[in-house]
Scaffold this active site. Structure first.
Site, short mmCIF file in Angstrom:
data_model
loop_
_atom_site.label_atom_id
_atom_site.label_comp_id
_atom_site.label_asym_id
_atom_site.label_seq_id
_atom_site.Cartn_x
_atom_site.Cartn_y
_atom_site.Cartn_z
N TYR A 1 0.83 -1.21 0.00
CA TYR A 1 0.00 0.00 0.00
C TYR A 1 0.86 1.25 0.00
O TYR A 1 2.06 1.21 0.24
CB TYR A 1 -0.95 -0.01 1.20
CG TYR A 1 -0.32 0.38 2.52
CD1 TYR A 1 -0.52 1.65 3.07
CD2 TYR A 1 0.46 -0.53 3.24
CE1 TYR A 1 0.04 2.00 4.28
CE2 TYR A 1 1.02 -0.19 4.46
CZ TYR A 1 0.81 1.08 4.98
OH TYR A 1 1.37 1.43 6.18
N ARG B 1 -8.29 -20.50 -1.84
CA ARG B 1 -7.20 -20.23 -0.91
C ARG B 1 -6.07 -21.23 -1.10
O ARG B 1 -6.30 -22.43 -1.18
CB ARG B 1 -7.73 -20.31 0.53
CG ARG B 1 -6.70 -19.95 1.60
CD ARG B 1 -7.33 -20.05 2.99
NE ARG B 1 -6.39 -19.64 4.03
CZ ARG B 1 -5.47 -20.43 4.58
NH1 ARG B 1 -5.35 -21.69 4.15
NH2 ARG B 1 -4.65 -19.98 5.52
N LYS C 1 6.52 -2.07 1.80
CA LYS C 1 5.36 -1.47 2.47
C LYS C 1 4.13 -2.37 2.31
O LYS C 1 3.24 -2.12 1.49
CB LYS C 1 5.09 -0.06 1.93
CG LYS C 1 4.19 0.79 2.82
CD LYS C 1 4.16 2.23 2.33
CE LYS C 1 3.22 3.09 3.16
NZ LYS C 1 3.69 3.28 4.55
N GLU D 1 12.30 2.27 13.93
CA GLU D 1 11.41 3.31 13.43
C GLU D 1 10.16 3.37 14.30
O GLU D 1 10.01 2.58 15.24
CB GLU D 1 11.03 3.04 11.97
CG GLU D 1 10.38 1.68 11.76
CD GLU D 1 10.29 1.29 10.29
OE1 GLU D 1 10.47 2.15 9.42
OE2 GLU D 1 10.02 0.10 10.03
N LEU E 1 11.41 1.20 6.76
CA LEU E 1 10.74 1.65 5.55
C LEU E 1 11.52 2.83 4.97
O LEU E 1 11.96 3.72 5.69
CB LEU E 1 9.31 2.09 5.88
CG LEU E 1 8.48 2.51 4.66
CD1 LEU E 1 8.20 1.31 3.77
CD2 LEU E 1 7.17 3.14 5.11
#
Length: 288
Positions: free
Chosen positions: A33, A101, A151, A184, A208
């Site tokens: 995302y 799945r 991310k 972070e 990140l």
């Protein structure tokens, strides 16, 4: 009034928006995302977010469902359709719906990645009163998976970290490794200031690669401020003159307390305040 969201090529009301229960983003958190800020109806750091999205997809061997130009057009259309002046655009790309799945990745030739975007209106986003008083953070063990540079939507532990902070009467948490080194924040990059020197963790798979981080460090260097990219510990942070975090939604946010230890005078310091001011000014000029 209902928001308009984008789902796999269509603009629909949020009530009509649907994804399959077999989508791997839902079943496996097999998705990445980005969050892009909107100020004055324009996109902040769009190219940076698009580039990081492409990198995240490549690291997971996932194709992009749209081109860079199409992605920009969709973002602009979302701003227009939802009348966003100040706010956020959330984008998620999943590996798609293989029909059932399975732990094994589906054949990319047979399954098209899914894409979803929605907006969040946040009037006065750049005038967040928290920036005037600063944040209080706690430190918590970093038990996330190793590829924090991708991310992904695996956000359960960061969410739990924010809840731990809330329970402690604080605003956020910093992740800390076993040796006491800070990686972070739960949704941001972390910095300390000693004298006039800005110190932040170096880029690697451990953190990140923040888009706001890159912009802030560039601005700091252009302003001839000393920048040191290296690891720092919680104890070192407690002895710093200042601290702050950066993210697409918080921009530059001062930190005034870490694990109960007050930093400086217990209020936002001059470096953090100046970096926020310059970042917002430069970002508005470059917005598209």
């Amino acid at each position: 009034m209902s928001r308009i969201v984008y789902v796999n090529g269509e603009y629909v009301s949020e009530e009509e928006a649907k994804i399959s229960v077999f989508d791997r983003g839902f079943l496996m958190a097999d998705a990445v995302y980005e969050v892009t800020s909107v100020l004055d109806g324009k996109l902040i750091d769009f190219d940076g977010h698009a580039a990081r999205l492409a990198r995240s997809l490549a690291e997971l061997d996932m194709a992009s469902p749209v081109s860079h130009e199409e992605l920009l057009a969709i973002h602009r259309e979302m701003v227009a359709r939802n009348g966003i002046e100040d706010g956020l655009i959330y984008l998620q790309v999943t590996r798609g719906n293989p029909g059932d799945r399975d732990f094994v990745f589906p054949d990319p030739e047979k399954v098209r990645p899914g894409i979803v975007l929605f907006t969040q209106s946040k009037p006065g986003l750049a005038d967040n009163p928290a920036a005037q008083v600063g944040m209080k953070v706690i430190s918590i063990p970093d038990i996330r998976w190793g590829r924090r540079d991708i991310k992904t939507v695996q956000l359960l532990y960061p969410s739990m970290g924010k809840m731990m902070a809330k329970k402690a009467g604080c605003d956020d948490a910093w992740f800390v490794e076993e040796d006491g080194v800070v990686t972070e924040g739960t949704s941001n990059n972390a910095y300390i200031v000693k004298g006039s020197k800005i110190i932040t963790r170096h880029l690697s798979e451990d953190i990140l690669h923040g888009i706001t981080r890159a912009a802030v460090l560039r601005i700091a260097k252009e302003a001839q401020m000393a920048v040191e990219e290296r690891a720092f510990t919680v104890e070192e942070a407690k002895c710093a003159d200042e601290a702050f975090v950066t993210s697409a939604s918080a921009f530059v946010m001062p930190v005034v307390e870490i694990d109960g230890a007050m930093l400086g005078q217990g209020k936002p310091g001059p470096v953090a305040k100046r970096m926020r001011e310059i970042y917002l000014e430069e970002s508005r000029k470059a917005a598209i």
